[in-house]
Design an enzyme around this catalytic site. Structure first.
Site, PDB file in Angstrom:
ATOM      1  N   CYS A   1       0.804  -1.226   0.000  1.00 51.36           N
ATOM      2  CA  CYS A   1       0.000   0.000   0.000  1.00 51.36           C
ATOM      3  C   CYS A   1       0.839   1.279   0.000  1.00 51.36           C
ATOM      4  O   CYS A   1       0.341   2.344  -0.333  1.00 51.36           O
ATOM      5  CB  CYS A   1      -0.947  -0.035   1.189  1.00 51.36           C
ATOM      6  SG  CYS A   1      -1.903  -1.569   1.208  1.00 51.36           S
TER       7      CYS A   1
ATOM      8  N   HIS B   1      -3.928   6.293   0.731  1.00 50.22           N
ATOM      9  CA  HIS B   1      -4.241   4.895   0.426  1.00 50.22           C
ATOM     10  C   HIS B   1      -5.659   4.596   0.907  1.00 50.22           C
ATOM     11  O   HIS B   1      -6.003   4.877   2.061  1.00 50.22           O
ATOM     12  CB  HIS B   1      -3.231   3.976   1.111  1.00 50.22           C
ATOM     13  CG  HIS B   1      -3.659   2.557   1.141  1.00 50.22           C
ATOM     14  ND1 HIS B   1      -4.016   1.864  -0.002  1.00 50.22           N
ATOM     15  CD2 HIS B   1      -3.839   1.686   2.179  1.00 50.22           C
ATOM     16  CE1 HIS B   1      -4.379   0.644   0.334  1.00 50.22           C
ATOM     17  NE2 HIS B   1      -4.283   0.514   1.640  1.00 50.22           N
TER      18      HIS B   1
ATOM     19  N   ASN C   1     -10.129  -2.027  -1.490  1.00 46.25           N
ATOM     20  CA  ASN C   1      -8.716  -1.769  -1.239  1.00 46.25           C
ATOM     21  C   ASN C   1      -7.897  -2.535  -2.285  1.00 46.25           C
ATOM     22  O   ASN C   1      -7.780  -3.749  -2.205  1.00 46.25           O
ATOM     23  CB  ASN C   1      -8.368  -2.223   0.188  1.00 46.25           C
ATOM     24  CG  ASN C   1      -6.897  -2.044   0.522  1.00 46.25           C
ATOM     25  OD1 ASN C   1      -6.071  -1.810  -0.352  1.00 46.25           O
ATOM     26  ND2 ASN C   1      -6.571  -2.180   1.794  1.00 46.25           N
TER      27      ASN C   1
END
Lengths: 336, 77
Positions: free
Chosen positions: A115, A260, A290
């Site tokens: 990430c 993120h 995500n």
């Protein structure tokens, strides 16, 4: 000083769209509306059997090149950020070079970050351009975490999606990429992990559970959500302060924060702790989930679609697996 | 907030449906709604309201809300 800027971004999603309601069949007792309200994810895309990190990356690169009439021979470096490479070896970026018809003269490498990967790689691209070693860097992110997630692991199946992005970063007279801050805390390496690899992968690994609805084996993705949550709340508000300081700016000069996209609840806590104006935080996870290193470039592209052509100062911050974090400031003057 | 009010707030935050109310003897890990998301919501609740960081490990080690409040030094005084 030689400057650089983000010229274009494009992204692609794999073919299988999964809505939250699709999980209801196997999990009739789970409160999906609570998940949606807190996490902000309604659907995500995952790879079909014939899709992979490589196929997604190729699509993203071709989309970027074709849509923006980029001349392939002008690209002189390719960085692929992935934690789900096509093979143990060779480097996936080498295969992208060949299939996408990029020149043999380019440098190509993979970086293994999750990430925080996009912001790390953006800073690397800036450094390569700033040192005169490259003029046009193609930064690709491609992740297929769905292949790591146990089919019985409801929570991680709901959270993560697959995607690929391609970004062209070019030499410029405009200072489009400012200074970045990095951070690493390897003591949390086991908080987000796929334990087994090619060398020790067991054909059958024992199934484990943690809380309700999380099932995995050591061949699968394991995430200690609470510890990753606490890590983020501990590090990211401080990171934001450090970014202001390093770039000699403050929150008033910032027009947008693109972080993120881990989950909405987490971002809202970060907003409060870092004293960020809520209206300046950009969210882009409802339909894609995500997507690891893809979330920031996807959010940047989505934001670019709705923004004008004014100059804007944007804070980027990536954080997660490693544990690793990186953030900095970019300036936009056009749509990307 | 007294402990009763805290438990009521947690009840709402976690959207508990499996029991009618929470008390200090409630074993949170036995709640049907207990999952990693609930753990995060609870951690966020204590961070937000008491500026206290609760680790996932602490929640794993303890059993009841009473244990948790004791650990966090939350009482009606």
């Amino acid at each position: 000083m030689i400057h650089s800027e983000i010229k274009h971004i494009d992204y692609v999603l794999p073919s299988v769209m999964i809505d939250n309601s699709d999980f209801k069949v196997n999990h009739p007792d789970y409160n999906f509306s609570k998940f949606e309200k807190n996490v902000g994810i309604k659907s995500r895309y995952i790879c079909a059997d014939n899709e992979s990190t490589l196929t997604l990356a190729i699509k993203a690169v071709n989309k970027l090149i074709n849509k923006n009439n980029i001349i392939k021979k002008d690209i002189d470096f390719l960085i692929l950020c992935t934690q789900s490479p096509e093979y143990m070896l060779p480097t996936t970026s080498c295969i992208i070079q060949e299939i996408c018809g990029l020149p043999n003269s380019i440098g190509a490498l993979d970086i293994n970050l999750g990430c925080s990967g996009y912001t790390y790689a953006l800073s690397m691209a800036k450094a390569m351009i700033g040192s005169g070693q490259a003029k046009n860097v193609l930064l690709v992110t491609s992740e297929t975490y769905s292949k790591y997630i146990n089919k019985k692991d409801l929570i991680n199946s709901l959270l993560f999606g697959d995607a690929a992005t391609a970004t062209l970063i070019s030499k410029s007279e405009y200072n489009g990429i400012e200074n970045f801050i990095f951070g690493t805390d390897g003591s949390g390496y086991d908080k987000l992990i796929v334990k087994n690899n090619f060398f020790n992968k067991a054909t059958i690994a024992p199934e484990k559970t943690y809380s309700n609805f999380n099932v995995y084996t050591d061949n699968n993705l394991y995430m200690d959500g609470p510890e990753v949550f606490n890590f983020t709340l501990d590090k990211i508000p401080t990171l934001v302060e450090e970014i202001y300081k390093k770039n000699k700016t403050n929150n008033e000069a910032i027009s947008k924060y693109i972080f993120h996209q881990a989950n909405m609840m987490l971002l809202e806590f970060v907003i409060r702790k870092a004293k960020i104006d809520k209206s300046k935080m950009f969210y882009s996870l409802s339909n894609t989930g995500n997507t690891v290193s893809n979330t920031i470039p996807i959010a940047l592209k989505e934001y670019s679609k709705i923004r004008g052509n004014d100059n804007e100062k944007i804070v980027l911050a990536g954080f997660g697996v490693g544990l690793s974090w990186c953030g900095g400031i970019i300036n936009l003057r056009t749509k990307i | 907030m007294n402990t009763k009010e805290i438990l009521n707030s947690i009840f709402e935050e976690l959207e508990i449906e499996s029991v009618k109310e929470l008390d200090l003897e409630t074993v949170y890990k036995d709640l049907d709604e207990w999952d990693s998301m609930s753990v995060i919501i609870l951690i966020g609740f204590f961070e937000e309201n008491f500026s206290t960081t609760v680790s996932g490990e602490t929640l794993n080690e303890l059993t009841t809300f009473g244990d948790l409040f004791l650990k966090l030094k939350i009482d009606d005084n």
